[in-house]
Design a protein around this motif. Structure first.
Motif, PDB file in Angstrom:
ATOM      1  N   LEU A 120       0.814  -1.220   0.000  1.00  0.00           N
ATOM      2  CA  LEU A 120       0.000   0.000   0.000  1.00  0.00           C
ATOM      3  C   LEU A 120       0.846   1.269   0.000  1.00  0.00           C
ATOM      4  N   TRP A 121       2.138   1.150   0.288  1.00  0.00           N
ATOM      5  CA  TRP A 121       3.069   2.271   0.302  1.00  0.00           C
ATOM      6  C   TRP A 121       2.520   3.373   1.233  1.00  0.00           C
ATOM      7  N   SER A 122       2.466   4.635   0.781  1.00  0.00           N
ATOM      8  CA  SER A 122       1.996   5.702   1.666  1.00  0.00           C
ATOM      9  C   SER A 122       0.516   5.564   2.004  1.00  0.00           C
ATOM     10  N   ALA A 123      -0.221   4.798   1.199  1.00  0.00           N
ATOM     11  CA  ALA A 123      -1.637   4.565   1.508  1.00  0.00           C
ATOM     12  C   ALA A 123      -1.797   3.786   2.812  1.00  0.00           C
ATOM     13  N   LYS A 124      -0.750   3.071   3.212  1.00  0.00           N
ATOM     14  CA  LYS A 124      -0.765   2.381   4.502  1.00  0.00           C
ATOM     15  C   LYS A 124      -0.902   3.390   5.635  1.00  0.00           C
ATOM     16  N   ALA A 150      -3.449   4.089  -3.665  1.00  0.00           N
ATOM     17  CA  ALA A 150      -4.686   3.735  -2.957  1.00  0.00           C
ATOM     18  C   ALA A 150      -5.727   3.272  -3.972  1.00  0.00           C
ATOM     19  N   SER A 151      -6.154   2.042  -3.847  1.00  0.00           N
ATOM     20  CA  SER A 151      -7.167   1.500  -4.762  1.00  0.00           C
ATOM     21  C   SER A 151      -8.081   0.552  -3.994  1.00  0.00           C
ATOM     22  N   ILE A 152      -9.244   0.315  -4.548  1.00  0.00           N
ATOM     23  CA  ILE A 152     -10.181  -0.622  -3.924  1.00  0.00           C
ATOM     24  C   ILE A 152      -9.524  -1.995  -3.815  1.00  0.00           C
ATOM     25  N   GLN A 153      -8.889  -2.415  -4.915  1.00  0.00           N
ATOM     26  CA  GLN A 153      -8.275  -3.741  -4.972  1.00  0.00           C
ATOM     27  C   GLN A 153      -7.094  -3.854  -4.015  1.00  0.00           C
ATOM     28  N   GLY A 154      -6.290  -2.782  -3.926  1.00  0.00           N
ATOM     29  CA  GLY A 154      -5.135  -2.818  -3.043  1.00  0.00           C
ATOM     30  C   GLY A 154      -5.531  -2.924  -1.581  1.00  0.00           C
ATOM     31  N   PHE A 155      -6.540  -2.157  -1.176  1.00  0.00           N
ATOM     32  CA  PHE A 155      -7.005  -2.244   0.201  1.00  0.00           C
ATOM     33  C   PHE A 155      -7.658  -3.598   0.473  1.00  0.00           C
ATOM     34  N   ALA A 156      -8.338  -4.146  -0.541  1.00  0.00           N
ATOM     35  CA  ALA A 156      -8.987  -5.448  -0.367  1.00  0.00           C
ATOM     36  C   ALA A 156      -7.958  -6.538  -0.067  1.00  0.00           C
ATOM     37  N   LYS A 157      -6.793  -6.468  -0.713  1.00  0.00           N
ATOM     38  CA  LYS A 157      -5.732  -7.450  -0.467  1.00  0.00           C
ATOM     39  C   LYS A 157      -5.249  -7.407   0.973  1.00  0.00           C
ATOM     40  N   LYS A 158      -5.457  -6.273   1.627  1.00  0.00           N
ATOM     41  CA  LYS A 158      -5.051  -6.118   3.020  1.00  0.00           C
ATOM     42  C   LYS A 158      -6.195  -6.369   3.999  1.00  0.00           C
ATOM     43  N   GLY A 159      -7.336  -6.824   3.460  1.00  0.00           N
ATOM     44  CA  GLY A 159      -8.438  -7.214   4.321  1.00  0.00           C
ATOM     45  C   GLY A 159      -9.497  -6.163   4.570  1.00  0.00           C
ATOM     46  N   TYR A 160      -9.379  -4.994   3.904  1.00  0.00           N
ATOM     47  CA  TYR A 160     -10.376  -3.945   4.075  1.00  0.00           C
ATOM     48  C   TYR A 160     -11.558  -4.167   3.125  1.00  0.00           C
ATOM     49  N   SER A 161     -12.728  -3.722   3.538  1.00  0.00           N
ATOM     50  CA  SER A 161     -13.910  -3.838   2.691  1.00  0.00           C
ATOM     51  C   SER A 161     -13.890  -2.759   1.615  1.00  0.00           C
TER      52      SER A 161
END
Length: 314
Positions: free
Chosen positions: A36-40, A71-82
């Motif tokens: 997620l880089w800075s999106a983390k 920051a993307s829907i798919q990237g956050f999804a890989k980290k367990g976010y809805s």
């Protein structure tokens, strides 16, 4: 209070962009070795991002860029976010930028006679989501449909959250740039496109400047075209080549001069001996209308641009 690209351009012949977000977050102690880089940090410590935005405004930026590059829907999804959480994070990236702008304007900007800055929504390439280094090569091969599905939701969320201009940035391949430009046109949203380059005339995917300009020619909402995340020594030649084939404003914000190992996720070497402000002055004289910094640049680098420009335009 809002503004737009055309209004800012009327007030200044040089728009100063901000610089690197990740570099400043790492200085604050955050480990960004993550997909997620800075999106983390956007998800875990958003106040730190707001502080970086404020610092860039304070040091002369006429445009701030949201921390939504990766920051993307798919990237956050890989980290367990809805999907709902992901959309909220993406919207928050723009809200933080706008909050920082408002606070800086009320505390400093208005009294200093500065222009009211642009709020820019960052859209990184599909390769940034893959986190495998392909954002620097364009080596990924996916369909137009996949690209549209990947980009469209975050574009819409950022626009709804207040983006006044979009930065389609660090695009290594022309194909994806055209797909995203067409989505911007359908959204009736102002945007610029900035490619990453392998030399003074070819983007990382291999297309020439002439080919890129031809493919994007005649689009209504494109406001500028240019280069970022590239070695600074190539930039002057890139500006020259752009100016031979387009009348669009040229946007440039290369790296500091260090070299990035995309797989190891580490930087090698050091900054060029010439200061970033000196580089930027050279680019301005060569014809760049929008200048900022990309990887490893700092608020001090942006302040160097602001300082000489303000002195020459008193």
């Amino acid at each position: 209070m809002r503004t737009n690209f055309d209004e800012v351009r009327k007030q200044k012949d040089l728009i100063i962009l901000d610089g690197a977000m990740a570099t400043e977050l790492e200085k604050k102690g955050f480990n960004l070795n993550d997909e997620l880089w800075s999106a983390k940090v956007l998800a875990e410590h958003p106040q730190a991002i707001k502080e970086v935005h404020f610092d860039y405004y304070k040091n002369g930026a006429d445009a701030g860029t949201s921390a939504s590059y990766q920051a993307s829907i798919q990237g956050f999804a890989k980290k367990g976010y809805s999907a709902r959480e992901a959309k909220d994070f993406i919207a928050y990236s723009m809200e933080l930028l706008i909050e920082a702008r408002k606070e800086w304007w009320e505390k400093e900007g208005k009294s200093q006679g500065r222009i009211f800055p642009l709020a820019v929504g960052s859209i990184g390439p599909y390769g940034a989501y893959l986190a495998d280094g392909s954002e620097y090569t364009g080596s990924y091969s996916v369909s137009e449909k996949v690209l549209e599905e990947f980009h469209i939701t975050r574009m819409e969320v950022l626009k709804e959250a207040g983006a006044e201009l979009f930065a389609l940035e660090t695009f290594p391949c022309l194909y994806e740039a055209v797909v995203c430009a067409n989505m911007m046109e359908r959204m009736e949203a102002d945007y610029y496109i900035s490619f990453s380059f392998q030399n003074g005339n070819q983007i990382n995917g291999g297309n020439t400047i002439k080919e890129c300009v031809k493919a994007l020619n005649g689009l209504k909402y494109i406001k500028a075209i240019g280069v970022n995340c590239t070695q600074p020594q190539y930039v002057k030649e890139i500006i020259k080549n752009y100016k031979e084939v387009t009348s669009l404003p040229i946007v440039v914000y290369p790296n500091s001069g260090e070299t990035y190992d995309a797989l190891g996720k580490v930087w090698h070497g050091s900054k060029e001996q010439i200061t970033y402000g000196e580089w930027a002055k050279d680019w301005y004289q060569a014809g760049a209308s929008i200048i900022g910094g990309c990887c490893r640049t700092t608020p001090n680098d942006i302040n160097q641009i602001y300082s000489w420009y303000a002195k020459e335009h008193q």
